[in-house]
Design an enzyme around this catalytic site. Structure first.
Site, mmCIF file in Angstrom:
data_model
loop_
_atom_site.group_PDB
_atom_site.id
_atom_site.type_symbol
_atom_site.label_atom_id
_atom_site.label_comp_id
_atom_site.label_asym_id
_atom_site.label_seq_id
_atom_site.Cartn_x
_atom_site.Cartn_y
_atom_site.Cartn_z
ATOM 1 N N VAL A 142 0.951 -1.269 -0.128
ATOM 2 C CA VAL A 142 -0.061 0.069 0.147
ATOM 3 C C VAL A 142 0.883 1.229 -0.071
ATOM 4 O O VAL A 142 1.946 1.345 0.829
ATOM 5 C CB VAL A 142 -0.775 -0.017 1.222
ATOM 6 C CG1 VAL A 142 -1.956 1.184 1.191
ATOM 7 C CG2 VAL A 142 -1.879 -1.241 1.388
ATOM 8 N N CYS A 143 0.655 2.050 -0.912
ATOM 9 C CA CYS A 143 1.162 3.374 -0.899
ATOM 10 C C CYS A 143 2.929 3.261 -1.262
ATOM 11 O O CYS A 143 3.054 2.472 -1.904
ATOM 12 C CB CYS A 143 1.030 4.186 0.569
ATOM 13 S SG CYS A 143 1.358 5.861 0.406
ATOM 14 N N THR A 144 3.698 3.723 -0.117
ATOM 15 C CA THR A 144 5.014 3.821 -0.511
ATOM 16 C C THR A 144 5.720 2.387 0.081
ATOM 17 O O THR A 144 6.942 2.182 0.045
ATOM 18 C CB THR A 144 5.851 4.621 0.322
ATOM 19 O OG1 THR A 144 5.323 4.932 1.465
ATOM 20 C CG2 THR A 144 5.417 6.155 -0.504
ATOM 21 N N GLY A 145 4.661 1.402 0.287
ATOM 22 C CA GLY A 145 5.278 0.084 0.825
ATOM 23 C C GLY A 145 5.940 -0.773 -0.410
ATOM 24 O O GLY A 145 6.674 -1.477 -0.468
ATOM 25 N N THR A 148 2.364 3.365 -6.787
ATOM 26 C CA THR A 148 2.593 3.857 -5.326
ATOM 27 C C THR A 148 1.952 5.210 -5.516
ATOM 28 O O THR A 148 0.928 5.749 -6.404
ATOM 29 C CB THR A 148 3.982 4.005 -4.915
ATOM 30 O OG1 THR A 148 4.061 4.176 -3.866
ATOM 31 C CG2 THR A 148 4.551 5.091 -6.174
#
Length: 321
Positions: free
Chosen positions: A106-109, A126
């Site tokens: 999720v996101c910047t994961g 991202t």
């Protein structure tokens, strides 16, 4: 019933909603199925230590990451903490993540997955603000800046924050069917109609707002009249500029061409009509400015990879939902 384990990786500086959003979806699925173990959710952090989210919340993991068994679904959230590199996390991901049946960020994961080499040669996304950075730091990753989530084989990556909920709902739909996913979406008061390739932003948010009033007025006119004459010549007349001057000024102030802006507005309008009304395809095509159903079909296939009829079948909201 198949039992699935979900492991959520925690670290200092994690974005809390990246964790809690998907967890609520999976937990809600278990509740709706009458089986809390349908998704057995565990959390783990480096050393098993409590972590402090970027917003200041403290999350207490179930145990240390080093001791965590490989799950069915591995979820890697994002947050400002990814900027620190998280070497213990990326080291664990490099060694253990390939054995998971599903890997989700999720996101910047996505940055942590990329650092572990898990996104090499794959499509990924991202948060829009970090797409260029992900592409620059990891040129082996095929970064797609527009979609809210991207699924490439068993690895799925999503855009910022609430996009993780959309992705989790898509996974539950894959596991247990649309009705259950729709039930969870209703409970969370979110829509189950955002396909992965939906843009992270609307046309208005994805482009800059013009600074000069005549051009701002043209942007408003396009949004309010998608079925009208939106040729460069007609729009230039509204701005009281020559077509050449108008096209140059519009691009300079908004970052896109008039034609591309019109395409995106018309696509968004057509999608809303297909999702929210019972209008026929021909009526939708006319209202959105495509003229013919075939022209609209080509636009949908090009932008979304699916024709309008299939899009409506998947994302139309039944009456009363």
């Amino acid at each position: 019933m198949t039992k699935r384990t979900v492991l959520v990786v925690l670290f200092d500086g994690v974005q809390s909603l990246d964790v809690t959003g998907p967890v609520e979806v999976f937990a809600g699925a278990g509740t709706a199925l009458g089986d809390p173990d349908a998704y057995r959710i565990r959390t783990a952090s480096p050393g098993g230590a409590p972590v402090r989210t970027h917003s200041g919340l403290t999350l207490v993991p179930d145990g240390p990451l080093a001791d965590a068994p490989v799950p069915h679904t591995l979820l890697v959230p994002g947050g400002h903490g990814t900027r620190a590199g998280q070497p213990e996390v990326t080291g664990w991901l490099r060694c253990r993540a390939p054995a998971a049946e599903r890997i989700v960020s999720v996101c910047t994961g996505a940055e942590l997955l990329a650092a572990a080499g898990l996104l090499d040669g794959r499509r990924a996304t991202t948060h829009w603000a970090y797409c260029a950075d992900l592409a620059a730091r990891h040129p082996e990753v095929r970064v797609e800046a527009d979609p809210i989530f991207v699924r490439d084989g068993r690895i799925s990556t999503s855009a910022g924050v609430t996009a993780g909920i959309d992705l989790a709902l898509a996974l539950v739909e894959e596991d247990h069917g649309r009705e259950l996913a729709l039930h969870i979406a209703r409970h969370l008061v979110v829509f189950l109609r955002r396909p992965g390739n939906q843009a992270q932003f609307s046309a208005q948010l994805a482009t800059q707002t013009a600074t000069r009033e005549p051009l701002r007025e043209v942007q408003r006119w396009i949004t309010e009249h998608p079925g009208g004459d939106l040729s460069v010549e007609a729009l230039a007349g509204r701005a009281r500029l020559s077509p050449r001057h108008f096209a140059r000024a519009f691009h300079a102030e908004t970052g896109t061409t008039p034609g591309r802006y019109v395409e995106r507005v018309r696509l968004e309008h057509a999608r809303r009509l297909l999702e929210d009304t019972a209008h026929g395809v021909q009526e939708v095509a006319r209202a959105a400015g495509y003229g013919t159903p075939e022209a609209m079909r080509r636009a949908f296939v090009k932008a979304l990879g699916t024709p309008p009829a299939e899009y409506r079948r998947r994302f139309h909201a039944p009456a009363g939902t």
